[in-house]
Design a protein around this motif. Structure first.
Motif, mmCIF file in Angstrom:
data_model
loop_
_atom_site.group_PDB
_atom_site.id
_atom_site.type_symbol
_atom_site.label_atom_id
_atom_site.label_comp_id
_atom_site.label_asym_id
_atom_site.label_seq_id
_atom_site.Cartn_x
_atom_site.Cartn_y
_atom_site.Cartn_z
ATOM 1 N N ILE A 62 -0.954 -7.064 -0.471
ATOM 2 C CA ILE A 62 -1.432 -6.784 -1.830
ATOM 3 C C ILE A 62 -2.666 -7.631 -2.140
ATOM 4 C CG2 ILE A 62 -0.856 -7.069 -4.281
ATOM 5 C CD1 ILE A 62 2.054 -6.262 -3.458
ATOM 6 N N ILE A 63 -2.630 -8.906 -1.706
ATOM 7 C CA ILE A 63 -3.786 -9.781 -1.891
ATOM 8 C C ILE A 63 -5.006 -9.209 -1.174
ATOM 9 C CG2 ILE A 63 -4.755 -12.055 -1.303
ATOM 10 C CD1 ILE A 63 -1.947 -13.219 -1.741
ATOM 11 N N ILE A 64 -4.795 -8.744 0.055
ATOM 12 C CA ILE A 64 -5.897 -8.164 0.832
ATOM 13 C C ILE A 64 -6.421 -6.900 0.157
ATOM 14 C CG2 ILE A 64 -6.494 -7.034 3.012
ATOM 15 C CD1 ILE A 64 -4.461 -8.941 4.354
ATOM 16 N N SER A 65 -5.500 -6.047 -0.311
ATOM 17 C CA SER A 65 -5.915 -4.782 -0.923
ATOM 18 C C SER A 65 -6.751 -5.001 -2.175
ATOM 19 C CB SER A 65 -4.691 -3.929 -1.257
ATOM 20 O OG SER A 65 -3.972 -4.460 -2.358
ATOM 21 N N SER A 66 -6.459 -6.075 -2.899
ATOM 22 C CA SER A 66 -7.164 -6.329 -4.166
ATOM 23 C C SER A 66 -8.630 -6.664 -3.963
ATOM 24 C CB SER A 66 -6.478 -7.468 -4.929
ATOM 25 O OG SER A 66 -6.668 -8.712 -4.282
ATOM 26 N N VAL A 67 -8.977 -7.100 -2.759
ATOM 27 C CA VAL A 67 -10.366 -7.494 -2.507
ATOM 28 C C VAL A 67 -11.037 -6.692 -1.399
ATOM 29 C CG1 VAL A 67 -10.079 -9.838 -3.383
ATOM 30 C CG2 VAL A 67 -9.561 -9.367 -0.987
ATOM 31 N N ALA A 68 -10.244 -5.962 -0.587
ATOM 32 C CA ALA A 68 -10.812 -5.256 0.565
ATOM 33 C C ALA A 68 -11.747 -4.127 0.146
ATOM 34 C CB ALA A 68 -9.689 -4.714 1.448
#
Length: 452
Positions: A62-68
């Motif tokens: 989720i952390i990755i998706s928020s910035v990817a």
């Protein structure tokens, strides 16, 4: 020097009358609200984690998706800005970006929450619009300060959301809503504010000091010639090693800030056994430093540029980034709450100063493709956050271990500033601009002026 003469040479903080100050104020407010919507869910993740039964790996995703997705969005927005200007670009980004912010409350599983988080990440491209708009509105003696302040006050949204969103959550709970309902309703608030701001941006800003891009292209022969002469500058920017050095550097400062915004509340909640409100309040201190820290980096970047030329801006950037890396190493080892908070504040100051110093250099790399360069460098921040996000997916590494690794990475990357060099011609051009400002009786030293 025709276009330069129309740029503001000082920041009149209490003025809302000139095109430059309208762009300044609305651009930081727009970015603030986008940041608010972008990370509004972060301080509520402890509640979401419990409801959706999320694992550490899933939270990492989720952390990755928020910035990817922001990587692609920033590259696209940077190109779009050079084509249609900031006014229309920001209007669409704010209004369309508000949709997933308000609808994330429809999530009922890890998969659906992940998709909404991914969609929300696109509004992180707002940063590029803000930096472009202030870059074309302010002269070289003040552009670093203007860029840093507008971005810093926008980034402030990342700190405010850590404090305010738990309060919105508590408000809905006090009204009788259950936890799983309260966080959903809380996310509607930043979305509505983004829509309102989008309408105001369209009505009250112009692309440039003397008008909108579409109108100028039709009526101003010099402007039309300049735009047509900039064809091919996109590819030239892509081939410039300085752009990619700044890409890495921004990943090591803004990428780290995004990462801390995502994990700070849950970090203090888990490692120091704090409740949601207290953890959010402490996490908010990291973002609140944007009130002045990023401006400080831009201000000293301008001062270094005035005293030592463009190379002075780069020297300052490298030094601040190196100190950021050292401070992150120290923060990662803190096990006493008071020491963790104190070292985090120092670390936050240096992170945001490095960001401001970065964008005191960006406007001088390629003036015919400011949007493209801003987009590429801005995307670097998100690449850094994505790389850090992969570390947080690991079940074998603790958060302090990951922060230590990131501190080493930042320290090493600080030396890439050595790859940012300017030609004699570029240095002379920058010096000529400053001379022109001086001769026009402009304010030579960057400062904030209160309108009388």
């Amino acid at each position: 020097m025709k276009n330069l003469s129309k740029k503001a040479t000082s920041i009149d903080l209490l003025s809302f009358k000139t095109p430059q100050m309208k762009a300044f104020h609305l651009s930081w407010i727009a970015f603030f609200l986008c940041f608010f919507g972008w990370f509004g869910i972060a301080p509520l993740m402890a509640v979401v984690r419990e409801e959706l039964d999320l694992t550490k790996t899933q939270i990492g995703n989720i952390i990755i998706s928020s910035v990817a997705v922001t990587i692609v969005a920033r590259l696209f927005i940077g190109w779009l800005l050079d084509k249609i200007g900031p006014r229309i670009t920001y209007t669409y980004l704010l209004i369309l970006g508000a949709i997933p912010v308000m609808l994330i409350g429809l999530s009922s599983s890890y998969e659906s929450f992940l998709l909404f988080r991914l969609a929300i990440g696109a509004i992180g491209a707002a940063f590029v619009v803000t930096q472009y708009h202030t870059s074309v509105m302010f002269a070289s003696n003040i552009v670093g300060t203007a860029n840093a302040t507008s971005a810093g006050w926008g980034n402030l949204g990342g700190g405010v959301t850590q404090i305010v969103m738990p309060l919105f959550f508590a408000m809905f709970v006090s009204l009788g809503f259950l936890d799983f309902q309260a966080w959903r309703f809380a996310m509607v608030i930043p979305g509505v504010l983004m829509v309102i701001c989008g309408i105001l941006y369209y009505k009250h800003t112009t692309d440039f000091p003397d008008g909108n891009m579409k109108d100028l292209y039709k009526s101003d022969a010099a402007f039309r010639k300049e735009k047509e002469g900039s064809k091919g500058s996109f590819k030239k920017a892509l081939k410039d090693v300085r752009v990619w050095a700044l890409f890495l550097i921004y990943g090591a400062c803004f990428g780290i800030e995004l990462t801390i915004n995502n994990i700070a509340a849950i970090y203090y909640h888990d490692y120091f056994s704090l409740n949601l409100k207290t953890a959010g309040l402490i996490a908010g201190l990291f973002g609140i430093m944007n009130l002045f820290a990023r401006s400080t980096g831009g201000y000293f970047g301008d001062k270094a540029g005035i005293k030592w030329g463009l190379k002075g801006r780069v020297w300052l950037l490298g030094a601040v980034l190196f100190l950021e890396g050292i401070s992150l190493l120290v923060f990662s080892q803190m096990t006493v709450l008071s020491l963790a908070i104190g070292s985090m504040i120092v670390f936050s100051l240096l992170v945001q100063m490095a960001e401001g110093a970065t964008y005191s250099v960006v406007p001088f790399i390629n003036k015919k493709a400011i949007g493209t360069v801003s987009g590429i460098v801005g995307a670097g921040g998100n690449v850094g956050a994505v790389m850090a996000g992969f570390l947080f997916r690991s079940e074998n590494l603790s958060y302090p271990d990951i922060l230590w690794i990131l501190g080493i990475a930042v320290t090493v990357i600080s030396f890439t500033a050595l790859a940012i060099k300017f030609t004699v011609k570029e240095e002379e051009s920058a010096a000529t601009e400053l001379d022109f400002i001086t001769e026009s009786k402009a304010v030579l030293e960057p400062s904030f002026e209160m309108e009388k």
